[in-house]
Design an enzyme around this catalytic site. Structure first.
Site, PDB file in Angstrom:
ATOM      1  N   TYR A 148     -30.949 -30.741  11.406  1.00 53.00           N
ATOM      2  CA  TYR A 148     -30.563 -30.265  12.732  1.00 53.00           C
ATOM      3  C   TYR A 148     -30.268 -28.773  12.862  1.00 53.00           C
ATOM      4  O   TYR A 148     -30.080 -28.278  13.971  1.00 53.00           O
ATOM      5  CB  TYR A 148     -29.375 -31.090  13.259  1.00 53.00           C
ATOM      6  CG  TYR A 148     -29.789 -32.524  13.499  1.00 53.00           C
ATOM      7  CD1 TYR A 148     -30.521 -32.860  14.627  1.00 53.00           C
ATOM      8  CD2 TYR A 148     -29.500 -33.526  12.586  1.00 53.00           C
ATOM      9  CE1 TYR A 148     -30.942 -34.167  14.851  1.00 53.00           C
ATOM     10  CE2 TYR A 148     -29.917 -34.835  12.801  1.00 53.00           C
ATOM     11  CZ  TYR A 148     -30.638 -35.138  13.931  1.00 53.00           C
ATOM     12  OH  TYR A 148     -31.061 -36.422  14.147  1.00 53.00           O
ATOM     13  N   PHE A 426     -20.882 -41.642  14.658  1.00 54.69           N
ATOM     14  CA  PHE A 426     -21.395 -42.124  15.952  1.00 54.69           C
ATOM     15  C   PHE A 426     -22.884 -41.882  16.006  1.00 54.69           C
ATOM     16  O   PHE A 426     -23.431 -41.157  15.164  1.00 54.69           O
ATOM     17  CB  PHE A 426     -20.681 -41.446  17.125  1.00 54.69           C
ATOM     18  CG  PHE A 426     -20.836 -39.955  17.207  1.00 54.69           C
ATOM     19  CD1 PHE A 426     -21.954 -39.369  17.832  1.00 54.69           C
ATOM     20  CD2 PHE A 426     -19.889 -39.100  16.658  1.00 54.69           C
ATOM     21  CE1 PHE A 426     -22.095 -37.990  17.904  1.00 54.69           C
ATOM     22  CE2 PHE A 426     -20.038 -37.719  16.737  1.00 54.69           C
ATOM     23  CZ  PHE A 426     -21.144 -37.156  17.350  1.00 54.69           C
TER      24      PHE A 426
HETATM   25  C1  LIG Z   1     -35.623 -37.371  11.116  1.00 52.75           C
HETATM   26  C2  LIG Z   1     -36.718 -37.869  12.050  1.00 52.75           C
HETATM   27  C3  LIG Z   1     -36.104 -38.287  13.358  1.00 52.75           C
HETATM   28  C4  LIG Z   1     -37.705 -36.702  12.274  1.00 52.75           C
HETATM   29  O1  LIG Z   1     -38.663 -37.090  13.229  1.00 52.75           O
HETATM   30  P1  LIG Z   1     -40.113 -36.394  13.323  1.00 52.75           P
HETATM   31  O2  LIG Z   1     -40.683 -36.776  14.633  1.00 52.75           O
HETATM   32  O3  LIG Z   1     -40.886 -36.716  12.100  1.00 52.75           O
HETATM   33  O4  LIG Z   1     -39.747 -34.854  13.308  1.00 52.75           O
HETATM   34  P2  LIG Z   1     -40.638 -33.673  13.964  1.00 52.75           P
HETATM   35  O5  LIG Z   1     -42.072 -33.937  13.641  1.00 52.75           O
HETATM   36  O6  LIG Z   1     -40.293 -33.484  15.372  1.00 52.75           O
HETATM   37  O7  LIG Z   1     -40.114 -32.455  13.117  1.00 52.75           O
HETATM   38  C5  LIG Z   1     -39.563 -31.300  13.673  1.00 52.75           C
HETATM   39  C6  LIG Z   1     -39.205 -30.362  12.557  1.00 52.75           C
HETATM   40  O8  LIG Z   1     -38.181 -30.934  11.754  1.00 52.75           O
HETATM   41  C7  LIG Z   1     -38.628 -31.048  10.379  1.00 52.75           C
HETATM   42  N1  LIG Z   1     -38.059 -32.304   9.863  1.00 52.75           N
HETATM   43  C8  LIG Z   1     -38.061 -33.479  10.499  1.00 52.75           C
HETATM   44  N2  LIG Z   1     -37.446 -34.399   9.747  1.00 52.75           N
HETATM   45  C9  LIG Z   1     -37.044 -33.770   8.641  1.00 52.75           C
HETATM   46  C10 LIG Z   1     -36.363 -34.214   7.478  1.00 52.75           C
HETATM   47  N3  LIG Z   1     -35.976 -35.484   7.342  1.00 52.75           N
HETATM   48  N4  LIG Z   1     -36.115 -33.308   6.520  1.00 52.75           N
HETATM   49  C11 LIG Z   1     -36.506 -32.028   6.658  1.00 52.75           C
HETATM   50  N5  LIG Z   1     -37.168 -31.552   7.752  1.00 52.75           N
HETATM   51  C12 LIG Z   1     -37.437 -32.432   8.708  1.00 52.75           C
HETATM   52  C13 LIG Z   1     -40.105 -31.088  10.462  1.00 52.75           C
HETATM   53  O9  LIG Z   1     -40.694 -30.692   9.252  1.00 52.75           O
HETATM   54  C14 LIG Z   1     -40.363 -30.092  11.588  1.00 52.75           C
HETATM   55  O10 LIG Z   1     -40.174 -28.794  11.068  1.00 52.75           O
HETATM   56  P3  LIG Z   1     -40.871 -27.506  11.726  1.00 52.75           P
HETATM   57  O11 LIG Z   1     -40.263 -27.350  13.095  1.00 52.75           O
HETATM   58  O12 LIG Z   1     -40.507 -26.420  10.803  1.00 52.75           O
HETATM   59  O13 LIG Z   1     -42.320 -27.841  11.778  1.00 52.75           O
HETATM   60  C15 LIG Z   1     -37.486 -39.054  11.417  1.00 52.75           C
HETATM   61  O14 LIG Z   1     -37.982 -38.677  10.178  1.00 52.75           O
HETATM   62  C16 LIG Z   1     -36.646 -40.299  11.229  1.00 52.75           C
HETATM   63  O15 LIG Z   1     -36.611 -41.152  12.099  1.00 52.75           O
HETATM   64  N6  LIG Z   1     -35.959 -40.437  10.076  1.00 52.75           N
HETATM   65  C17 LIG Z   1     -35.206 -41.646   9.780  1.00 52.75           C
HETATM   66  C18 LIG Z   1     -33.994 -41.811  10.687  1.00 52.75           C
HETATM   67  C19 LIG Z   1     -33.095 -40.614  10.642  1.00 52.75           C
HETATM   68  O16 LIG Z   1     -32.682 -40.177   9.586  1.00 52.75           O
HETATM   69  N7  LIG Z   1     -32.777 -40.063  11.817  1.00 52.75           N
HETATM   70  C20 LIG Z   1     -31.890 -38.947  11.984  1.00 52.75           C
HETATM   71  C21 LIG Z   1     -30.590 -39.525  12.346  1.00 52.75           C
HETATM   72  S1  LIG Z   1     -29.274 -38.389  12.394  1.00 52.75           S
END
Ligand SMILES: CC(C)(COP(=O)(O)OP(=O)(O)OC[C@H]1O[C@@H](n2cnc3c(N)ncnc32)[C@H](O)[C@@H]1OP(=O)(O)O)[C@@H](O)C(=O)NCCC(=O)NCCS
Length: 426
Positions: A148, A426
């Protein structure tokens, strides 16, 4: 205005549409749509398939939030490939004010659709929505600390986990007046929610809890696999005021004298409740270990026992992440423990918080105004989020080159003697 139905962010709708995806609010009255959203959310966090009973409980809980989904209409599945929800949560800030912050949760993207920018659209959408609503802050708790920062969030509270060897330590925490009694979660629910609200109002970093979040801390939610193992003990002062509770589960061992207590939640609205509940846990018979999670960095257990090393920190991690959306409103909402004046130059790639501001504190109250004066401190918005609640982090961020300028002036103003804490997820 009902924040659950305000229209969706147009930029995110367009970005997702260009990727062949559809962005939609989930109508809480549409049980099928909400169930699909809940299933996607559970799957996203590698949770089990929710049973009918779990879905029923979750529907009730999530109805109070603004639930948003992303659908891939070209594919065969009608279930979302992306989920997020949000609601305005009262965040306690230094000085005790409770500021509505946009609490964001359930951020999931299906592994079949990962890394195509779905999360970027969801997060951007939530931040623009919160900003349009006039909320000064967005907050979240995170599954991974690497996600984030790119959207301007900074870690603002840290949490600790502990393991206490109760065969090794002896209580030296003094007298513990008051009354401890076992309680049933259903009967205690309303009182417990009031105790939690006192706790959450009493420490910066804590948030006011929705009924769902409070219920989860007091007793097990419906269909919790450990529901029949959870015990609840309440603490009332000598004069009968409910001031705290602890809910916990006992885990057996081959040696019957060496059970482990896993604390689900300990809520203490007063020091007397805090002491008495810890003493209760540490002196349980047939127990050798007490484990507890999501405590503050100042959890007092080592002061309460004769053998400090019998109470070990087993984990220390970032917990609440804060995103400043409106610098003057956020900075003026909290109080300060020292007076002073500093010019902050804030950089924000998403544009919400960027600018140069003079912050002047007199008698603990801040005034903030845009200025053209030379900056004393230059920092990105996530560093401002990290120092905002008073955690001792400014000097380390400067050491790492992420804050430039007079970091001591920044630290003197923002740091609080009592560290911020968030004792739940949360
Ligand atoms: C984390 C999650 C929501 C990311 O979704 P996503 O659609 O694949 O992410 P995006 O394609 O929009 O990525 C946006 C940016 O974040 C980065 N990013 C996304 N997930 C990341 C991760 N887990 N670790 C590192 N970087 C990450 C991407 O590389 C991308 O980077 P850039 O802007 O430099 O290109 C997804 O992997 C997920 O559902 N994970 C499991 C549940 C979870 O952990 N959710 C978060 C809860 S707090």
């Amino acid at each position: 205005m009902d924040y659950r139905t305000i229209s969706l962010d147009e930029t995110s709708a367009r970005d997702l549409s260009e990727a062949g995806l559809r962005y939609a609010l989930v109508d809480a009255a549409d049980a099928d749509a909400l169930d699909g959203w809940i299933r996607a959310d559970f799957r996203g966090f590698h949770d089990r398939q929710p049973s009918a009973e779990v879905l029923e409980g979750a529907r009730e809980n999530f109805a109070a939030r603004r639930n948003t989904a992303v659908y891939d209409d070209a594919g065969p599945s009608r279930e979302p490939v992306g989920t997020v929800n949000a609601w305005p949560a009262p965040l306690t800030v230094p000085g005790g004010a409770r500021v509505d912050a946009w609490a964001i949760s359930s951020v999931t993207v299906a592994p079949t659709h990962r890394r195509r920018g779905v999360a970027r659209a969801l997060l951007g959408g939530e931040l623009r929505t919160a900003h349009a609503l006039g909320l000064p802050l967005a907050i979240l708790t995170v599954s991974e600390s690497v996600i984030y920062g790119r959207w301007g969030f900074g870690p603002a509270t840290w949490s600790t986990a502990w393991s206490v060897d109760t065969k090794r330590v002896r209580w030296i925490g003094g007298e513990t007046p008051g009354r401890l009694s076992f309680a049933e979660a259903d009967e205690y629910g309303e009182i417990g929610a009031k105790v939690l609200d006192r706790v959450m109002a009493g420490r910066h970093g804590e948030i006011g809890l929705e009924p769902y979040l409070a219920k989860r801390l007091i007793g097990p939610l419906k269909a919790d696999p450990e529901a029949d193992k959870v015990r609840l003990v309440r603490y009332d002062s000598d004069s009968g005021d409910p001031e705290g509770f602890v809910s916990y589960v006992l885990k057996g061992d081959d040696d019957f004298t060496r059970h482990t207590v896993e604390v689900r939640h300990l809520a203490a609205a007063t020091p007397a409740a805090h002491r008495a509940l810890w003493r209760f846990l540490l002196e349980l018979d047939l127990v050798a270990t007490v484990k507890i999670w999501t405590r503050g960095i100042d959890e007092p257990v080592q002061a309460l026992v004769n053998d400090i090393r019998g109470a070990r920190v087993t984990d220390l991690e970032d917990h609440l992440w804060v995103r400043v959306l409106d610098v003057p409103a956020a900075v003026q909402a909290r109080t300060y423990e020292r007076d002073g004046s500093v010019v902050l130059d804030v950089a924000d790639d998403l544009g919400f918080a960027s600018g140069r501001f003079r912050l002047t504190v007199r008698g603990g109250q801040a005034e903030v105004a845009p200025t053209d004066d030379a900056p004393d401190v230059t920092l990105p918005v996530n560093a401002l989020g990290s120092v905002y609640l008073g955690h001792d982090i400014a000097r380390n961020l400067a050491l790492a080159g992420r804050i430039q300028g007079d970091v001591d002036a920044l630290d003197r103003l923002f740091r609080t003697a009592v560290p911020p804490r968030l004792s739940t997820w949360f």
